[in-house]
Design a protein around this motif. Sequence first.
Motif, PDB file in Angstrom:
ATOM      1  N   ARG A   4       0.869  -1.184   0.000  1.00 63.10           N
ATOM      2  CA  ARG A   4       0.000   0.000   0.000  1.00 63.10           C
ATOM      3  C   ARG A   4       0.896   1.222   0.000  1.00 63.10           C
ATOM      4  NH1 ARG A   4      -5.327  -1.002   2.835  1.00 63.10           N
ATOM      5  NH2 ARG A   4      -5.217   1.091   3.684  1.00 63.10           N
ATOM      6  N   HIS A   6       0.854   5.360   0.256  1.00 60.09           N
ATOM      7  CA  HIS A   6       0.117   6.593   0.529  1.00 60.09           C
ATOM      8  C   HIS A   6       0.903   7.736  -0.087  1.00 60.09           C
ATOM      9  CE1 HIS A   6      -1.653   4.803   4.498  1.00 60.09           C
ATOM     10  NE2 HIS A   6      -2.085   4.205   3.414  1.00 60.09           N
ATOM     11  N   VAL A   7       0.302   8.424  -1.013  1.00 60.38           N
ATOM     12  CA  VAL A   7       0.963   9.572  -1.621  1.00 60.38           C
ATOM     13  C   VAL A   7       0.217  10.828  -1.178  1.00 60.38           C
ATOM     14  CG1 VAL A   7       1.666  10.679  -3.780  1.00 60.38           C
ATOM     15  CG2 VAL A   7       1.595   8.180  -3.634  1.00 60.38           C
ATOM     16  N   GLY A  39      -5.011  12.995  -0.623  1.00 60.38           N
ATOM     17  CA  GLY A  39      -3.898  12.301  -1.256  1.00 60.38           C
ATOM     18  C   GLY A  39      -4.388  11.056  -1.982  1.00 60.38           C
ATOM     19  N   LYS A  40      -3.444  10.219  -2.376  1.00 60.58           N
ATOM     20  CA  LYS A  40      -3.789   8.996  -3.103  1.00 60.58           C
ATOM     21  C   LYS A  40      -3.383   7.770  -2.300  1.00 60.58           C
ATOM     22  CE  LYS A  40      -1.560  10.608  -6.659  1.00 60.58           C
ATOM     23  NZ  LYS A  40      -0.850  10.720  -7.930  1.00 60.58           N
ATOM     24  N   LEU A  41      -4.142   6.728  -2.473  1.00 61.38           N
ATOM     25  CA  LEU A  41      -3.837   5.456  -1.833  1.00 61.38           C
ATOM     26  C   LEU A  41      -3.746   4.438  -2.969  1.00 61.38           C
ATOM     27  CD1 LEU A  41      -3.814   3.558   0.685  1.00 61.38           C
ATOM     28  CD2 LEU A  41      -6.282   3.442   0.455  1.00 61.38           C
ATOM     29  N   ILE A  42      -2.560   3.857  -3.164  1.00 63.67           N
ATOM     30  CA  ILE A  42      -2.376   2.923  -4.276  1.00 63.67           C
ATOM     31  C   ILE A  42      -2.063   1.535  -3.714  1.00 63.67           C
ATOM     32  CG2 ILE A  42      -1.040   2.454  -6.381  1.00 63.67           C
ATOM     33  CD1 ILE A  42      -0.420   5.541  -6.357  1.00 63.67           C
ATOM     34  N   GLU A  43      -2.865   0.549  -4.069  1.00 61.90           N
ATOM     35  CA  GLU A  43      -2.657  -0.817  -3.594  1.00 61.90           C
ATOM     36  C   GLU A  43      -2.118  -1.658  -4.747  1.00 61.90           C
ATOM     37  OE1 GLU A  43      -5.887  -1.515  -0.125  1.00 61.90           O
ATOM     38  OE2 GLU A  43      -6.713  -1.181  -2.132  1.00 61.90           O
ATOM     39  N   ILE A  44      -0.980  -2.298  -4.501  1.00 64.19           N
ATOM     40  CA  ILE A  44      -0.303  -3.037  -5.565  1.00 64.19           C
ATOM     41  C   ILE A  44      -0.153  -4.502  -5.160  1.00 64.19           C
ATOM     42  CG2 ILE A  44       1.807  -3.153  -6.983  1.00 64.19           C
ATOM     43  CD1 ILE A  44       2.319  -0.215  -6.113  1.00 64.19           C
ATOM     44  N   GLU A  45      -0.557  -5.369  -6.048  1.00 61.90           N
ATOM     45  CA  GLU A  45      -0.420  -6.816  -5.833  1.00 61.90           C
ATOM     46  C   GLU A  45       0.861  -7.267  -6.535  1.00 61.90           C
ATOM     47  OE1 GLU A  45      -1.673  -9.672  -3.742  1.00 61.90           O
ATOM     48  OE2 GLU A  45      -3.340  -8.296  -4.134  1.00 61.90           O
ATOM     49  N   LEU A  46       1.826  -7.776  -5.726  1.00 70.02           N
ATOM     50  CA  LEU A  46       3.139  -8.123  -6.273  1.00 70.02           C
ATOM     51  C   LEU A  46       3.390  -9.629  -6.254  1.00 70.02           C
ATOM     52  CD1 LEU A  46       5.123  -5.497  -4.199  1.00 70.02           C
ATOM     53  CD2 LEU A  46       4.920  -5.437  -6.685  1.00 70.02           C
ATOM     54  N   GLU A  57      11.419  -2.572  -4.373  1.00 72.84           N
ATOM     55  CA  GLU A  57      10.807  -2.465  -5.693  1.00 72.84           C
ATOM     56  C   GLU A  57       9.743  -1.348  -5.702  1.00 72.84           C
ATOM     57  OE1 GLU A  57       8.975  -6.110  -6.964  1.00 72.84           O
ATOM     58  OE2 GLU A  57       9.054  -5.550  -9.084  1.00 72.84           O
ATOM     59  N   MET A  61       9.244   2.151  -7.758  1.00 71.70           N
ATOM     60  CA  MET A  61       8.004   2.517  -8.471  1.00 71.70           C
ATOM     61  C   MET A  61       7.564   3.925  -8.089  1.00 71.70           C
ATOM     62  SD  MET A  61       5.652  -0.867  -8.031  1.00 71.70           S
ATOM     63  CE  MET A  61       6.190  -2.466  -8.603  1.00 71.70           C
ATOM     64  N   LEU A  66       4.842   6.680  -9.310  1.00 71.89           N
ATOM     65  CA  LEU A  66       3.682   6.899  -8.444  1.00 71.89           C
ATOM     66  C   LEU A  66       3.630   8.266  -7.771  1.00 71.89           C
ATOM     67  CD1 LEU A  66       3.511   3.352  -6.808  1.00 71.89           C
ATOM     68  CD2 LEU A  66       2.410   4.147  -8.891  1.00 71.89           C
TER      69      LEU A  66
ATOM     70  N   GLY B  32       5.820  -8.755 -12.540  1.00 67.48           N
ATOM     71  CA  GLY B  32       5.195  -9.395 -11.391  1.00 67.48           C
ATOM     72  C   GLY B  32       4.168  -8.534 -10.686  1.00 67.48           C
ATOM     73  N   GLY B  35      -1.886  -6.656 -10.073  1.00 69.26           N
ATOM     74  CA  GLY B  35      -3.063  -5.804  -9.958  1.00 69.26           C
ATOM     75  C   GLY B  35      -2.748  -4.523  -9.217  1.00 69.26           C
ATOM     76  N   ARG B  37      -4.885  -1.022  -7.579  1.00 68.90           N
ATOM     77  CA  ARG B  37      -6.139  -0.305  -7.327  1.00 68.90           C
ATOM     78  C   ARG B  37      -5.773   1.056  -6.777  1.00 68.90           C
ATOM     79  NH1 ARG B  37     -10.653  -2.641  -9.143  1.00 68.90           N
ATOM     80  NH2 ARG B  37     -11.961  -2.204  -7.347  1.00 68.90           N
TER      81      ARG B  37
END
Lengths: 79, 79
Positions: A4, A6-7, A39-46, A57, A61, A66, B32, B35, B37
């Motif tokens: 996760r 937080h920007v 702000g922004k909340l970006i959730e990344i599945e790695l 990593e 990003m 981001l 890798g 996803g 969001r």
Amino acid sequence: MKARVHVSLKTGVLDPQGEAIRHALGSLGFEGVSGVRQGKLIEIELAQTDPDAAREEVERMCKSLLANPVIESYAIEIA
Amino acid sequence: MKARVHVSLKTGVLDPQGEAIRHALGSLGFEGVSGVRQGKLIEIELAQTDPDAAREEVERMCKSLLANPVIESYAIEIA
């Protein structure tokens, strides 16, 4: 592995979206709201399974895509 | 008193911004990533000093302005 990010805008950077929310909350009758920042909340599945490597990593990003480090700060949570 | 609200799209709701980020990360050579969001992070500075009352107030803000309960879910943190 999930990350996760937080920007948020750095302190002192004008935040018109936050200002609009603050104004709208006032119009809706919510008193005592002295400031709002959006702000922004970006959730990344790695695919990465090592937490340290995943954090490194995601850090890259953030720097390359981001967040804009000139006006934004970011925080990374690995779960 | 400070409140943080995380607003994110519910599972199953199409997230074009998240898709765009996923695609861009792929183009930048990050492999890798299965996803992404994107949601919102809203920080609110409140005059309210009682944590329970603050949470209840922010809950009402979410329902009336900050989130669209049809497609978005939210989480409130009071600090």
